[in-house]
Write a protein that holds these residues in place. Structure first.
Motif, PDB file in Angstrom:
ATOM      1  N   LYS A   3     -14.262 -34.835 -15.725  1.00  0.00           N
ATOM      2  CA  LYS A   3     -13.768 -34.351 -14.422  1.00  0.00           C
ATOM      3  C   LYS A   3     -12.370 -33.739 -14.520  1.00  0.00           C
ATOM      4  O   LYS A   3     -12.157 -32.630 -14.025  1.00  0.00           O
ATOM      5  CB  LYS A   3     -13.795 -35.476 -13.389  1.00  0.00           C
ATOM      6  N   PRO A   4     -11.415 -34.416 -15.140  1.00  0.00           N
ATOM      7  CA  PRO A   4     -10.087 -33.793 -15.260  1.00  0.00           C
ATOM      8  C   PRO A   4     -10.106 -32.504 -16.079  1.00  0.00           C
ATOM      9  O   PRO A   4      -9.395 -31.550 -15.763  1.00  0.00           O
ATOM     10  CB  PRO A   4      -9.246 -34.869 -15.956  1.00  0.00           C
ATOM     11  N   LYS A   5     -10.930 -32.475 -17.105  1.00  0.00           N
ATOM     12  CA  LYS A   5     -11.034 -31.262 -17.939  1.00  0.00           C
ATOM     13  C   LYS A   5     -11.548 -30.092 -17.108  1.00  0.00           C
ATOM     14  O   LYS A   5     -10.976 -29.005 -17.115  1.00  0.00           O
ATOM     15  CB  LYS A   5     -11.955 -31.521 -19.134  1.00  0.00           C
ATOM     16  N   LYS A   6     -12.620 -30.328 -16.368  1.00  0.00           N
ATOM     17  CA  LYS A   6     -13.197 -29.273 -15.523  1.00  0.00           C
ATOM     18  C   LYS A   6     -12.188 -28.839 -14.460  1.00  0.00           C
ATOM     19  O   LYS A   6     -12.044 -27.652 -14.170  1.00  0.00           O
ATOM     20  CB  LYS A   6     -14.488 -29.777 -14.866  1.00  0.00           C
ATOM     21  N   ILE A  34      -3.985 -42.483 -19.499  1.00  0.00           N
ATOM     22  CA  ILE A  34      -5.339 -42.832 -19.026  1.00  0.00           C
ATOM     23  C   ILE A  34      -5.272 -43.350 -17.587  1.00  0.00           C
ATOM     24  O   ILE A  34      -6.082 -42.955 -16.741  1.00  0.00           O
ATOM     25  CB  ILE A  34      -5.984 -43.891 -19.950  1.00  0.00           C
ATOM     26  N   GLN A  35      -4.304 -44.209 -17.308  1.00  0.00           N
ATOM     27  CA  GLN A  35      -4.161 -44.750 -15.957  1.00  0.00           C
ATOM     28  C   GLN A  35      -3.815 -43.653 -14.943  1.00  0.00           C
ATOM     29  O   GLN A  35      -4.330 -43.652 -13.824  1.00  0.00           O
ATOM     30  CB  GLN A  35      -3.102 -45.852 -15.938  1.00  0.00           C
ATOM     31  N   GLU A  36      -2.970 -42.711 -15.336  1.00  0.00           N
ATOM     32  CA  GLU A  36      -2.625 -41.599 -14.435  1.00  0.00           C
ATOM     33  C   GLU A  36      -3.847 -40.727 -14.165  1.00  0.00           C
ATOM     34  O   GLU A  36      -4.091 -40.323 -13.023  1.00  0.00           O
ATOM     35  CB  GLU A  36      -1.482 -40.769 -15.043  1.00  0.00           C
ATOM     36  N   ARG A  39      -6.034 -42.496 -11.760  1.00  0.00           N
ATOM     37  CA  ARG A  39      -5.466 -42.457 -10.410  1.00  0.00           C
ATOM     38  C   ARG A  39      -5.703 -41.089  -9.757  1.00  0.00           C
ATOM     39  O   ARG A  39      -6.038 -41.000  -8.571  1.00  0.00           O
ATOM     40  CB  ARG A  39      -3.968 -42.757 -10.477  1.00  0.00           C
ATOM     41  N   LEU A  40      -5.557 -40.018 -10.532  1.00  0.00           N
ATOM     42  CA  LEU A  40      -5.722 -38.661  -9.991  1.00  0.00           C
ATOM     43  C   LEU A  40      -7.191 -38.269  -9.821  1.00  0.00           C
ATOM     44  O   LEU A  40      -7.523 -37.462  -8.941  1.00  0.00           O
ATOM     45  CB  LEU A  40      -5.034 -37.636 -10.905  1.00  0.00           C
ATOM     46  N   PHE A  41      -8.067 -38.819 -10.670  1.00  0.00           N
ATOM     47  CA  PHE A  41      -9.489 -38.456 -10.672  1.00  0.00           C
ATOM     48  C   PHE A  41     -10.341 -39.723 -10.608  1.00  0.00           C
ATOM     49  O   PHE A  41     -10.847 -40.200 -11.620  1.00  0.00           O
ATOM     50  CB  PHE A  41      -9.828 -37.647 -11.932  1.00  0.00           C
ATOM     51  N   PRO A  42     -10.507 -40.283  -9.404  1.00  0.00           N
ATOM     52  CA  PRO A  42     -11.226 -41.556  -9.261  1.00  0.00           C
ATOM     53  C   PRO A  42     -12.679 -41.459  -9.740  1.00  0.00           C
ATOM     54  O   PRO A  42     -13.323 -40.415  -9.627  1.00  0.00           O
ATOM     55  CB  PRO A  42     -11.188 -41.835  -7.766  1.00  0.00           C
ATOM     56  N   PRO A  63      -8.465 -34.161  -7.019  1.00  0.00           N
ATOM     57  CA  PRO A  63      -9.221 -34.020  -5.770  1.00  0.00           C
ATOM     58  C   PRO A  63      -8.678 -34.830  -4.602  1.00  0.00           C
ATOM     59  O   PRO A  63      -9.069 -34.595  -3.463  1.00  0.00           O
ATOM     60  CB  PRO A  63     -10.625 -34.482  -6.152  1.00  0.00           C
ATOM     61  N   LEU A  64      -7.761 -35.764  -4.846  1.00  0.00           N
ATOM     62  CA  LEU A  64      -7.170 -36.546  -3.757  1.00  0.00           C
ATOM     63  C   LEU A  64      -5.829 -35.987  -3.306  1.00  0.00           C
ATOM     64  O   LEU A  64      -5.243 -36.495  -2.354  1.00  0.00           O
ATOM     65  CB  LEU A  64      -6.977 -38.009  -4.191  1.00  0.00           C
ATOM     66  N   GLY A  65      -5.345 -34.956  -3.971  1.00  0.00           N
ATOM     67  CA  GLY A  65      -4.027 -34.413  -3.659  1.00  0.00           C
ATOM     68  C   GLY A  65      -4.092 -33.072  -2.957  1.00  0.00           C
ATOM     69  O   GLY A  65      -5.123 -32.413  -2.920  1.00  0.00           O
TER      70      GLY A  65
END
Length: 140
Positions: A3-6, A34-36, A39-42, A63-65
């Motif tokens: 997800k973060p990569k995409k 990893i934790q960040e 947090r950014l990509f649940p 996606p939450l920001g």
């Protein structure tokens, strides 16, 4: 970490995109990264919600920001919805219908996150571009 990569590949903002890409590189050996990312990509695929006050969140990647990609995606969805509703509710004859152009009014304020090159003004400009691309006028 797909997800973060995409996300970073789709994100038009070079600051937020590179921030996520750097976290992905660091995540191979850094628990904080990893934790960040978590947090950014649940894991539950949750996204910022559109409520009665519009979109409300901190200016940050993911996606939450509030960020450029969220704004573009939301504006695209809103433009499609407005066009669909306008077509369904328009009972005028085709000649008048074809001449009528939808217009949106978009406001902005002074908020910004200079670390990520994010601002209310840039969000308004991106929204106006999306609406223009969808064939709508936009007043800032």
């Amino acid at each position: 970490m797909e997800k973060p990569k995409k996300w970073s590949e789709q994100d038009p903002n070079p600051k937020t995109s590179s921030y996520v890409k750097n976290l992905l590189q660091q995540a191979e050996s850094n628990e904080d990264a990893i934790q960040e990312l978590d947090r950014l990509f649940p894991q539950d695929d949750s996204r910022i919600g559109f409520g009665t006050a519009g979109l409300r969140s901190a200016m940050k990647p993911g996606p939450l920001g509030m960020n450029d990609l969220v704004i573009v995606q939301t504006a695209q969805g809103l433009a499609r919805y407005i066009q669909k509703e306008n077509q369904q509710n328009d009972n005028t004859d085709n000649e008048i219908k074809n001449k009528k152009k939808l217009t949106a009014v978009v406001g902005y304020d002074h908020r910004e996150n200079s670390d990520f090159m994010l601002s209310s003004l840039s969000f308004a400009l991106l929204t106006a571009l999306v609406f223009k691309e969808a064939g709508m006028d936009c007043i800032l």
